[in-house]
Design a protein around this motif. Structure first.
Motif, PDB file in Angstrom:
ATOM      1  N   LEU A  12      -1.158 -21.650  -0.840  1.00  0.00           N
ATOM      2  CA  LEU A  12      -1.807 -20.457  -1.399  1.00  0.00           C
ATOM      3  C   LEU A  12      -0.773 -19.428  -1.836  1.00  0.00           C
ATOM      4  N   LEU A  13       0.348 -19.340  -1.125  1.00  0.00           N
ATOM      5  CA  LEU A  13       1.365 -18.354  -1.460  1.00  0.00           C
ATOM      6  C   LEU A  13       1.930 -18.602  -2.857  1.00  0.00           C
ATOM      7  N   GLU A  14       2.068 -19.870  -3.225  1.00  0.00           N
ATOM      8  CA  GLU A  14       2.577 -20.202  -4.557  1.00  0.00           C
ATOM      9  C   GLU A  14       1.494 -20.141  -5.617  1.00  0.00           C
ATOM     10  N   LEU A  15       0.292 -20.624  -5.291  1.00  0.00           N
ATOM     11  CA  LEU A  15      -0.754 -20.777  -6.303  1.00  0.00           C
ATOM     12  C   LEU A  15      -1.537 -19.501  -6.558  1.00  0.00           C
ATOM     13  N   ALA A  16      -1.569 -18.588  -5.583  1.00  0.00           N
ATOM     14  CA  ALA A  16      -2.258 -17.312  -5.795  1.00  0.00           C
ATOM     15  C   ALA A  16      -1.326 -16.277  -6.383  1.00  0.00           C
ATOM     16  N   GLY A  17      -0.027 -16.557  -6.381  1.00  0.00           N
ATOM     17  CA  GLY A  17       0.942 -15.628  -6.944  1.00  0.00           C
ATOM     18  C   GLY A  17       1.295 -14.517  -5.989  1.00  0.00           C
ATOM     19  N   GLN A  18       2.526 -14.000  -6.093  1.00  0.00           N
ATOM     20  CA  GLN A  18       2.917 -12.905  -5.229  1.00  0.00           C
ATOM     21  C   GLN A  18       3.351 -11.677  -6.034  1.00  0.00           C
ATOM     22  N   ASP A  19       3.037 -11.677  -7.349  1.00  0.00           N
ATOM     23  CA  ASP A  19       3.282 -10.461  -8.121  1.00  0.00           C
ATOM     24  C   ASP A  19       2.366  -9.355  -7.607  1.00  0.00           C
ATOM     25  N   PRO A  20       2.789  -8.115  -7.675  1.00  0.00           N
ATOM     26  CA  PRO A  20       2.067  -7.029  -7.002  1.00  0.00           C
ATOM     27  C   PRO A  20       0.768  -6.652  -7.693  1.00  0.00           C
ATOM     28  N   ASP A  21      -0.139  -6.056  -6.910  1.00  0.00           N
ATOM     29  CA  ASP A  21      -1.274  -5.372  -7.507  1.00  0.00           C
ATOM     30  C   ASP A  21      -0.738  -4.128  -8.212  1.00  0.00           C
ATOM     31  N   CYS A  22      -1.193  -3.911  -9.426  1.00  0.00           N
ATOM     32  CA  CYS A  22      -0.615  -2.873 -10.282  1.00  0.00           C
ATOM     33  C   CYS A  22      -1.710  -1.914 -10.738  1.00  0.00           C
ATOM     34  N   LEU A  23      -1.497  -0.617 -10.526  1.00  0.00           N
ATOM     35  CA  LEU A  23      -2.414   0.409 -11.000  1.00  0.00           C
ATOM     36  C   LEU A  23      -1.905   0.914 -12.340  1.00  0.00           C
ATOM     37  N   VAL A  24      -2.680   0.670 -13.398  1.00  0.00           N
ATOM     38  CA  VAL A  24      -2.298   1.093 -14.748  1.00  0.00           C
ATOM     39  C   VAL A  24      -3.043   2.379 -15.083  1.00  0.00           C
ATOM     40  N   ALA A  25      -2.298   3.398 -15.511  1.00  0.00           N
ATOM     41  CA  ALA A  25      -2.891   4.679 -15.904  1.00  0.00           C
ATOM     42  C   ALA A  25      -2.765   4.836 -17.422  1.00  0.00           C
ATOM     43  N   TYR A  26      -3.908   4.869 -18.123  1.00  0.00           N
ATOM     44  CA  TYR A  26      -3.944   5.061 -19.573  1.00  0.00           C
ATOM     45  C   TYR A  26      -4.133   6.557 -19.821  1.00  0.00           C
ATOM     46  N   ILE A  27      -3.098   7.222 -20.331  1.00  0.00           N
ATOM     47  CA  ILE A  27      -3.018   8.683 -20.332  1.00  0.00           C
ATOM     48  C   ILE A  27      -3.080   9.246 -21.753  1.00  0.00           C
ATOM     49  N   ASP A  28      -3.857  10.337 -21.912  1.00  0.00           N
ATOM     50  CA  ASP A  28      -3.692  11.188 -23.091  1.00  0.00           C
ATOM     51  C   ASP A  28      -3.623  12.639 -22.605  1.00  0.00           C
ATOM     52  N   ARG A  29      -3.698  13.606 -23.501  1.00  0.00           N
ATOM     53  CA  ARG A  29      -3.465  14.992 -23.092  1.00  0.00           C
ATOM     54  C   ARG A  29      -4.685  15.647 -22.462  1.00  0.00           C
ATOM     55  N   THR A  30      -5.806  14.918 -22.411  1.00  0.00           N
ATOM     56  CA  THR A  30      -7.016  15.480 -21.801  1.00  0.00           C
ATOM     57  C   THR A  30      -7.407  14.797 -20.493  1.00  0.00           C
ATOM     58  N   THR A  40      -2.145  23.974 -21.231  1.00  0.00           N
ATOM     59  CA  THR A  40      -3.214  23.003 -20.997  1.00  0.00           C
ATOM     60  C   THR A  40      -2.628  21.619 -20.709  1.00  0.00           C
ATOM     61  N   TRP A  41      -1.622  21.232 -21.507  1.00  0.00           N
ATOM     62  CA  TRP A  41      -0.978  19.931 -21.269  1.00  0.00           C
ATOM     63  C   TRP A  41      -0.390  19.870 -19.863  1.00  0.00           C
ATOM     64  N   GLU A  42       0.290  20.950 -19.479  1.00  0.00           N
ATOM     65  CA  GLU A  42       0.936  20.985 -18.161  1.00  0.00           C
ATOM     66  C   GLU A  42      -0.106  20.922 -17.048  1.00  0.00           C
ATOM     67  N   HIS A  43      -1.170  21.698 -17.210  1.00  0.00           N
ATOM     68  CA  HIS A  43      -2.240  21.686 -16.207  1.00  0.00           C
ATOM     69  C   HIS A  43      -2.861  20.294 -16.088  1.00  0.00           C
ATOM     70  N   ASN A  44      -3.148  19.671 -17.214  1.00  0.00           N
ATOM     71  CA  ASN A  44      -3.764  18.352 -17.191  1.00  0.00           C
ATOM     72  C   ASN A  44      -2.835  17.297 -16.602  1.00  0.00           C
ATOM     73  N   ALA A  45      -1.525  17.419 -16.869  1.00  0.00           N
ATOM     74  CA  ALA A  45      -0.571  16.479 -16.271  1.00  0.00           C
ATOM     75  C   ALA A  45      -0.621  16.566 -14.750  1.00  0.00           C
ATOM     76  N   GLY A  46      -0.748  17.777 -14.223  1.00  0.00           N
ATOM     77  CA  GLY A  46      -0.846  17.944 -12.773  1.00  0.00           C
ATOM     78  C   GLY A  46      -2.118  17.334 -12.214  1.00  0.00           C
ATOM     79  N   GLU A  47      -3.249  17.517 -12.922  1.00  0.00           N
ATOM     80  CA  GLU A  47      -4.516  16.933 -12.457  1.00  0.00           C
ATOM     81  C   GLU A  47      -4.464  15.410 -12.504  1.00  0.00           C
ATOM     82  N   ILE A  48      -3.877  14.878 -13.572  1.00  0.00           N
ATOM     83  CA  ILE A  48      -3.772  13.418 -13.683  1.00  0.00           C
ATOM     84  C   ILE A  48      -2.909  12.869 -12.554  1.00  0.00           C
TER      85      ILE A  48
END
Length: 380
Positions: free
Chosen positions: A109-127, A172-180
């Motif tokens: 299972l260690l080889e066939l299920a893969g050991q690459d990490p779970d990855c959180l992808v964040a798709y970002i714009d200015r809002t 606004t951009w700076e504020h939104n970056a902090g919230e994101i």
């Protein structure tokens, strides 16, 4: 690789049926091959002594596996007349594996299920941003966040009032970056991801990166490909995400092997690493394994060890197991016993590729570990 998802396998006694099943191709010939593979797996289990109810449960589970839903196949674990766990594979097994044993067969299972990490992808714009969790079994939604929606667009004028407006836009951009960044940190902690990839607006993306807590920033990378807008995904973006996952795995393995080489047994000084079945069994009994290293081609993976009902009841010799309070120890493979212990004690597991022909085998025999605390070698 964390094995917490295997917890259901250790809440009940065996013996266990384990089948690694290739779903084959989605055509008439593939359907026939799947049918023959199901028969072969069940026949093997019967020949090895599996009970009728468990074989039937496995047969039904394998029959339901198809190439559309599981193109690389699945592994099925069953005991006591029911399938306890079925897990999707990320790579098809080169040949079908079916066995009936005291413990689940886990190393493939260690080889066939893969050991690459779970990855959180964040798709970002200015809002705001959309979050997606990527793993070996696919992608799933992980939430989103929306910041201030106005003002977000600059103007080209150099008039004083317009410059004042542009300052508001940048605020606004700076504020939104902090919230994101704040919401992204919460999503990262909640979903248990190993790696974060930032995608999207070239101005907002680095601003979010900078505002992340240090612990999250250390496991975060950026890519210039793709964005938040619908349809912005592309093969180039997909390859960038997969490359980030592979690089993360390679980096973790390199770090672990560096620690292993620096701390392996070989002198009378305290050590942070051990190798070989006897030393690993001792460390597992005392819950000292932090990271288990397994080289799948290692000759000692199948070495006989003895176990009891509890994960820390394991020994190299049967008489040793009895001294641990187990009156009827059972012989099992060393890798299965150590993986059960690793799963129950929340140890990490890393697959080590085969050594070069001219280089030494690391770890020796195919099994090694980094320890949770320093080990004092027992005097001879």
């Amino acid at each position: 690789m964390q094995l917490s998802f295997l917890a259901p396998l250790f809440d009940r006694p065996g013996p266990w049926a384990t089948v690694y099943f290739d779903a084959a191709q989605n055509d008439e010939a593939g359907a026939k091959r799947r049918e023959l593979s199901v028969r072969e797996a069940c026949r093997t289990l019967e020949e090895e002594g599996a009970d009728t109810a468990t074989v039937q449960a496995v047969r039904e589970a394998l029959t339901d596996i198809g190439p559309a839903e599981d193109p690389a196949g699945r592994v099925v674990f069953a005991a006591g007349g029911e399938v306890v766990l079925s897990h999707r594979l990320s790579r098809s097994p080169q040949s079908q594996i079916a066995c009936w044993a005291a413990l689940p067969r886990l190393t493939p299972l260690l080889e066939l299920a893969g050991q690459d990490p779970d990855c959180l992808v964040a798709y970002i714009d200015r809002t705001g941003a959309d979050f997606q969790l990527r793993g070996d079994t696919g992608a799933q939604d992980a939430g989103q966040t929306e910041g201030r929606q106005w003002p977000v667009h600059r103007t080209a004028s150099s008039d004083w009032s317009e410059r004042h407006f542009q300052l508001k836009v940048e605020n606004t951009w700076e504020h939104n970056a902090g919230e994101i960044a704040e919401t992204l940190t919460s999503a990262y902690e909640e979903c248990g991801a190993d790696l974060v990839v930032l995608v999207g607006d070239p101005r907002e993306r680095p601003a979010v990166h900078e505002k992340l807590p240090e612990a999250v920033r250390e496991v975060t990378v950026e890519t210039e490909h793709g964005g938040r807008a619908a349809g912005s995904s592309s093969p180039v973006l997909e390859e960038a995400i997969e490359r980030a996952r592979r690089q993360y795995t390679r980096h973790r393995l390199d770090e672990a092997l560096d620690r292993f080489h620096a701390g392996r047994v070989g002198t009378d000084r305290p050590t942070d690493a051990v190798e070989g079945v006897p030393a690993l069994v001792e460390a597992a009994r005392e819950h000292r394994i932090d990271t288990l290293l397994i080289r799948p081609d290692g000759p000692e993976l199948g070495r006989e060890t003895w176990v009891g009902d509890e994960p820390d009841q394991l020994a190299v010799r049967r008489t040793d197991a009895r001294s641990l309070g187990e009156d009827a120890p059972i012989p099992v493979r060393a890798d299965d016993a150590l993986l059960r212990s690793a799963a129950v004690t929340a140890a990490d597991v890393l697959i080590v590729p085969p050594s070069d022909e001219d280089g030494p085998d690391v770890p020796a025999g195919g099994l090694g570990a980094l320890l949770r605390w320093t080990y004092e070698p027992t005097p001879a």
